[in-house]
Design a protein around this motif. Sequence first.
Motif, PDB file in Angstrom:
ATOM      1  N   PRO A 179     -15.455  21.136 -24.782  1.00  0.00           N
ATOM      2  CA  PRO A 179     -15.551  19.708 -24.467  1.00  0.00           C
ATOM      3  C   PRO A 179     -16.075  19.495 -23.057  1.00  0.00           C
ATOM      4  CG  PRO A 179     -13.269  20.443 -24.301  1.00  0.00           C
ATOM      5  CD  PRO A 179     -14.066  21.624 -24.759  1.00  0.00           C
ATOM      6  N   ALA A 190     -16.156  16.355 -20.090  1.00  0.00           N
ATOM      7  CA  ALA A 190     -15.739  14.999 -19.702  1.00  0.00           C
ATOM      8  C   ALA A 190     -16.688  14.553 -18.584  1.00  0.00           C
ATOM      9  CB  ALA A 190     -14.283  15.016 -19.283  1.00  0.00           C
ATOM     10  N   GLY A 191     -16.249  14.600 -17.316  1.00  0.00           N
ATOM     11  CA  GLY A 191     -17.144  14.204 -16.218  1.00  0.00           C
ATOM     12  C   GLY A 191     -18.173  15.276 -15.883  1.00  0.00           C
ATOM     13  N   GLY A 192     -17.906  16.502 -16.269  1.00  0.00           N
ATOM     14  CA  GLY A 192     -18.860  17.595 -16.043  1.00  0.00           C
ATOM     15  C   GLY A 192     -18.852  18.174 -14.639  1.00  0.00           C
ATOM     16  N   THR A 193     -17.977  17.694 -13.761  1.00  0.00           N
ATOM     17  CA  THR A 193     -18.021  18.145 -12.354  1.00  0.00           C
ATOM     18  C   THR A 193     -17.608  19.603 -12.194  1.00  0.00           C
ATOM     19  OG1 THR A 193     -15.769  17.371 -11.936  1.00  0.00           O
ATOM     20  CG2 THR A 193     -17.562  15.815 -11.453  1.00  0.00           C
ATOM     21  N   ASP A 194     -16.827  20.115 -13.124  1.00  0.00           N
ATOM     22  CA  ASP A 194     -16.465  21.531 -13.082  1.00  0.00           C
ATOM     23  C   ASP A 194     -17.305  22.322 -14.080  1.00  0.00           C
ATOM     24  OD1 ASP A 194     -14.956  23.859 -12.387  1.00  0.00           O
ATOM     25  OD2 ASP A 194     -13.838  23.616 -14.237  1.00  0.00           O
ATOM     26  N   LEU A 195     -17.385  21.833 -15.293  1.00  0.00           N
ATOM     27  CA  LEU A 195     -18.040  22.604 -16.355  1.00  0.00           C
ATOM     28  C   LEU A 195     -19.514  22.863 -16.040  1.00  0.00           C
ATOM     29  CD1 LEU A 195     -17.868  23.976 -19.077  1.00  0.00           C
ATOM     30  CD2 LEU A 195     -18.280  21.770 -20.163  1.00  0.00           C
ATOM     31  N   THR A 206     -12.413  13.443 -14.395  1.00  0.00           N
ATOM     32  CA  THR A 206     -11.348  12.793 -15.161  1.00  0.00           C
ATOM     33  C   THR A 206     -10.030  13.557 -14.987  1.00  0.00           C
ATOM     34  OG1 THR A 206     -11.761  14.160 -17.106  1.00  0.00           O
ATOM     35  CG2 THR A 206     -13.065  12.124 -16.902  1.00  0.00           C
ATOM     36  N   ASN A 258      -9.509  17.526 -14.795  1.00  0.00           N
ATOM     37  CA  ASN A 258      -8.826  18.117 -13.632  1.00  0.00           C
ATOM     38  C   ASN A 258      -7.758  19.112 -14.084  1.00  0.00           C
ATOM     39  OD1 ASN A 258      -6.371  17.867 -11.550  1.00  0.00           O
ATOM     40  ND2 ASN A 258      -8.332  17.733 -10.470  1.00  0.00           N
ATOM     41  N   ASP A 318      -4.625  19.780  -8.146  1.00  0.00           N
ATOM     42  CA  ASP A 318      -3.594  19.074  -7.376  1.00  0.00           C
ATOM     43  C   ASP A 318      -2.746  18.195  -8.294  1.00  0.00           C
ATOM     44  OD1 ASP A 318      -4.034  19.726  -4.505  1.00  0.00           O
ATOM     45  OD2 ASP A 318      -6.019  18.915  -4.888  1.00  0.00           O
ATOM     46  N   LEU A 366      -6.831  17.708 -24.932  1.00  0.00           N
ATOM     47  CA  LEU A 366      -5.799  16.943 -24.238  1.00  0.00           C
ATOM     48  C   LEU A 366      -6.264  15.479 -24.264  1.00  0.00           C
ATOM     49  CD1 LEU A 366      -4.198  17.925 -20.842  1.00  0.00           C
ATOM     50  CD2 LEU A 366      -4.745  15.566 -21.385  1.00  0.00           C
ATOM     51  N   LYS A 416      -0.495  18.527   1.250  1.00  0.00           N
ATOM     52  CA  LYS A 416      -1.472  19.580   0.937  1.00  0.00           C
ATOM     53  C   LYS A 416      -2.016  20.175   2.223  1.00  0.00           C
ATOM     54  CE  LYS A 416      -6.022  19.760  -1.368  1.00  0.00           C
ATOM     55  NZ  LYS A 416      -6.904  19.066  -2.319  1.00  0.00           N
ATOM     56  N   ASP A 421     -11.834  20.033  -0.304  1.00  0.00           N
ATOM     57  CA  ASP A 421     -11.291  21.384  -0.259  1.00  0.00           C
ATOM     58  C   ASP A 421     -10.044  21.505  -1.140  1.00  0.00           C
ATOM     59  OD1 ASP A 421     -11.636  23.912   0.538  1.00  0.00           O
ATOM     60  OD2 ASP A 421     -10.996  23.644   2.605  1.00  0.00           O
ATOM     61  N   PHE A 422      -9.930  22.654  -1.769  1.00  0.00           N
ATOM     62  CA  PHE A 422      -8.751  22.934  -2.586  1.00  0.00           C
ATOM     63  C   PHE A 422      -7.563  23.271  -1.687  1.00  0.00           C
ATOM     64  CE2 PHE A 422     -12.320  23.436  -5.349  1.00  0.00           C
ATOM     65  CZ  PHE A 422     -11.868  22.978  -6.567  1.00  0.00           C
TER      66      PHE A 422
HETATM   67  C1  LIG Z   1     -16.589  20.033  -4.357  1.00  0.00           C
HETATM   68  C2  LIG Z   1     -15.390  19.997  -5.241  1.00  0.00           C
HETATM   69  C3  LIG Z   1     -14.128  19.978  -4.686  1.00  0.00           C
HETATM   70  C4  LIG Z   1     -12.995  19.946  -5.485  1.00  0.00           C
HETATM   71  N1  LIG Z   1     -11.756  19.898  -4.913  1.00  0.00           N
HETATM   72  C5  LIG Z   1     -10.662  19.801  -5.698  1.00  0.00           C
HETATM   73  C6  LIG Z   1      -9.360  19.708  -5.146  1.00  0.00           C
HETATM   74  O1  LIG Z   1      -9.191  19.729  -3.931  1.00  0.00           O
HETATM   75  N2  LIG Z   1      -8.306  19.594  -5.991  1.00  0.00           N
HETATM   76  C7  LIG Z   1      -8.453  19.561  -7.344  1.00  0.00           C
HETATM   77  O2  LIG Z   1      -7.463  19.412  -8.052  1.00  0.00           O
HETATM   78  N3  LIG Z   1      -9.672  19.655  -7.910  1.00  0.00           N
HETATM   79  C8  LIG Z   1     -10.766  19.766  -7.114  1.00  0.00           C
HETATM   80  N4  LIG Z   1     -12.006  19.860  -7.673  1.00  0.00           N
HETATM   81  C9  LIG Z   1     -12.109  19.949  -9.131  1.00  0.00           C
HETATM   82  C10 LIG Z   1     -12.321  18.580  -9.733  1.00  0.00           C
HETATM   83  O3  LIG Z   1     -11.155  17.833  -9.593  1.00  0.00           O
HETATM   84  C11 LIG Z   1     -12.673  18.809 -11.175  1.00  0.00           C
HETATM   85  O4  LIG Z   1     -14.005  19.314 -11.187  1.00  0.00           O
HETATM   86  C12 LIG Z   1     -12.613  17.560 -12.021  1.00  0.00           C
HETATM   87  O5  LIG Z   1     -11.370  16.960 -11.997  1.00  0.00           O
HETATM   88  C13 LIG Z   1     -12.930  17.945 -13.457  1.00  0.00           C
HETATM   89  O6  LIG Z   1     -12.987  16.772 -14.227  1.00  0.00           O
HETATM   90  P1  LIG Z   1     -14.225  16.529 -15.172  1.00  0.00           P
HETATM   91  O7  LIG Z   1     -13.915  15.329 -15.982  1.00  0.00           O
HETATM   92  O8  LIG Z   1     -15.500  16.498 -14.418  1.00  0.00           O
HETATM   93  O9  LIG Z   1     -14.131  17.837 -16.080  1.00  0.00           O
HETATM   94  P2  LIG Z   1     -15.283  18.696 -16.770  1.00  0.00           P
HETATM   95  O10 LIG Z   1     -16.080  19.409 -15.761  1.00  0.00           O
HETATM   96  O11 LIG Z   1     -16.017  17.869 -17.778  1.00  0.00           O
HETATM   97  O12 LIG Z   1     -14.357  19.732 -17.570  1.00  0.00           O
HETATM   98  C14 LIG Z   1     -13.576  20.692 -16.858  1.00  0.00           C
HETATM   99  C15 LIG Z   1     -12.949  21.650 -17.862  1.00  0.00           C
HETATM  100  O13 LIG Z   1     -11.977  20.983 -18.616  1.00  0.00           O
HETATM  101  C16 LIG Z   1     -12.299  20.983 -20.011  1.00  0.00           C
HETATM  102  N5  LIG Z   1     -11.912  19.648 -20.462  1.00  0.00           N
HETATM  103  C17 LIG Z   1     -12.347  18.461 -19.974  1.00  0.00           C
HETATM  104  N6  LIG Z   1     -11.690  17.445 -20.548  1.00  0.00           N
HETATM  105  C18 LIG Z   1     -10.822  18.007 -21.438  1.00  0.00           C
HETATM  106  C19 LIG Z   1      -9.862  17.478 -22.339  1.00  0.00           C
HETATM  107  N7  LIG Z   1      -9.651  16.160 -22.432  1.00  0.00           N
HETATM  108  N8  LIG Z   1      -9.150  18.341 -23.098  1.00  0.00           N
HETATM  109  C20 LIG Z   1      -9.351  19.683 -22.991  1.00  0.00           C
HETATM  110  N9  LIG Z   1     -10.236  20.239 -22.150  1.00  0.00           N
HETATM  111  C21 LIG Z   1     -10.961  19.400 -21.383  1.00  0.00           C
HETATM  112  C22 LIG Z   1     -13.782  21.288 -20.083  1.00  0.00           C
HETATM  113  O14 LIG Z   1     -14.139  21.962 -21.265  1.00  0.00           O
HETATM  114  C23 LIG Z   1     -13.955  22.186 -18.866  1.00  0.00           C
HETATM  115  O15 LIG Z   1     -13.601  23.514 -19.152  1.00  0.00           O
HETATM  116  C24 LIG Z   1     -13.145  19.916  -6.896  1.00  0.00           C
HETATM  117  C25 LIG Z   1     -14.418  19.946  -7.472  1.00  0.00           C
HETATM  118  C26 LIG Z   1     -15.527  19.988  -6.659  1.00  0.00           C
HETATM  119  C27 LIG Z   1     -16.897  20.017  -7.306  1.00  0.00           C
END
Ligand SMILES: Cc1cc2nc3c(=O)[nH]c(=O)nc-3n(C[C@H](O)[C@H](O)[C@H](O)COP(=O)(O)OP(=O)(O)OC[C@H]3O[C@@H](n4cnc5c(N)ncnc54)[C@H](O)[C@@H]3O)c2cc1C
Length: 329
Positions: free
Chosen positions: A27, A29-34, A111, A115, A165, A213, A231, A239-240
């Motif tokens: 899946p 969602a916002g794609g910021t990690d994936l 999202t 997260n 977090d 989820l 933190k 930063d993490f």
């Molecule tokens: C520069 C930077 C700094 C950051 N610093 C922090 C920090 O300090 N603290 C912190 O907590 N995070 C931090 N992050 C992480 C950031 O919070 C996550 O990238 C973001 O929350 C992921 O949300 P997303 O919707 O973009 O997820 P996505 O990138 O779309 O998905 C992330 C993962 O979750 C899975 N996924 C998504 N939604 C669901 C769902 N509903 N059910 C099951 N699986 C799912 C996806 O398959 C993927 O593996 C940082 C990221 C960046 C790029």
Amino acid sequence: MTFQLLQPSTLAEACAALADAPGGVVPIAGGTDLLSEIRDGTATPSTLVALDAIADADLTGITETPDGGLRIGALTTIADVAAHEGIRSRHTALAQAAGGLATPQVRNLGTLGGNLNQRPRCWYYRHPLTVCLKRGGDRCYAIQGVGKYLCVTGGDRCFIVHPSDAAVALTALGASVTVASADGERTVAIADYFVGPDVDLMRENVLQPGELLTAVSLPSPAAGQRSIYLKARERESGDFALVSVATALVVTDGTVTEASVVLGGVAPVPYRARNTEEYLRGRAVDDVVPADAGAAAIADPRPLPDNAYKVPMASNLAARAVASLLSVA
Ligand SMILES: Cc1cc2nc3c(=O)[nH]c(=O)nc-3n(C[C@H](O)[C@H](O)[C@H](O)COP(=O)(O)OP(=O)(O)OC[C@H]3O[C@@H](n4cnc5c(N)ncnc54)[C@H](O)[C@@H]3O)c2cc1C
Ligand code: SF4
């Protein structure tokens, strides 16, 4: 790399697609990690299942539940969680955790569901050229490499810390999550949602293929509950956590009646500081010495060669949280 993008309009379609080819279909969602995982070659999915077009499930938004708690849809952005008035006033630790994570851009796009399900940040895991144990390789590169950001307790062959977090705050606040699949829904206490490498090296939570989820639920806080999230990090933005702590206390007639203290950045899953909780529970506020409360926050530390600094940092952070909530020095 190339991949297929599916945009299902129902939850059932999304779950069916995810069950189809476990691992290869993920899946988004916002794609910021994936997307950064795909860019770095850490993730190589054949198909992405976009969640944002699903219209038949309450995946976005924050609503009050009949028992006075809150339900947060998994696609609710981190920014919306941080800004929500009810979360700021009644579940302060979560608002602080969400408001202080990453950068404004990531909070606006990322999202809550993403997260909680984001993958680990270990440098070796994220590096395109190091295929470590967690990526199916034969060794942990961190053991003889840089372990500065890794865990000081709970490691087993792999020494990640959970990067979220929000997970730490939600654990302290007694949250639960709703998990959906083609078979229906199940509720999992967030304290049982995350799994360490001792349980499974390859994943960080209990989600099975085909499961998503869909929501996070917060119980109504006990009367008088106060909470805080602190933190420690190297840079103020983006930063993490090196170490973090979420603490929720209830004080009744001058005595701490409930204490929930959870550490982030120290273990592969959010770590409950039971010694600190036990010190606080049943103790008159006037008798609380914050440094004593935090002294053994990590019960059985086993640091790597370069991360022993996290042990006193956890104690100090736990002590500061207690001092701040109880207004004692
Ligand atoms: C520069 C930077 C700094 C950051 N610093 C922090 C920090 O300090 N603290 C912190 O907590 N995070 C931090 N992050 C992480 C950031 O919070 C996550 O990238 C973001 O929350 C992921 O949300 P997303 O919707 O973009 O997820 P996505 O990138 O779309 O998905 C992330 C993962 O979750 C899975 N996924 C998504 N939604 C669901 C769902 N509903 N059910 C099951 N699986 C799912 C996806 O398959 C993927 O593996 C940082 C990221 C960046 C790029
Ligand atoms: S700590 Fe885990 S993720 Fe990092 S190199 Fe070792 S096995 Fe890989």
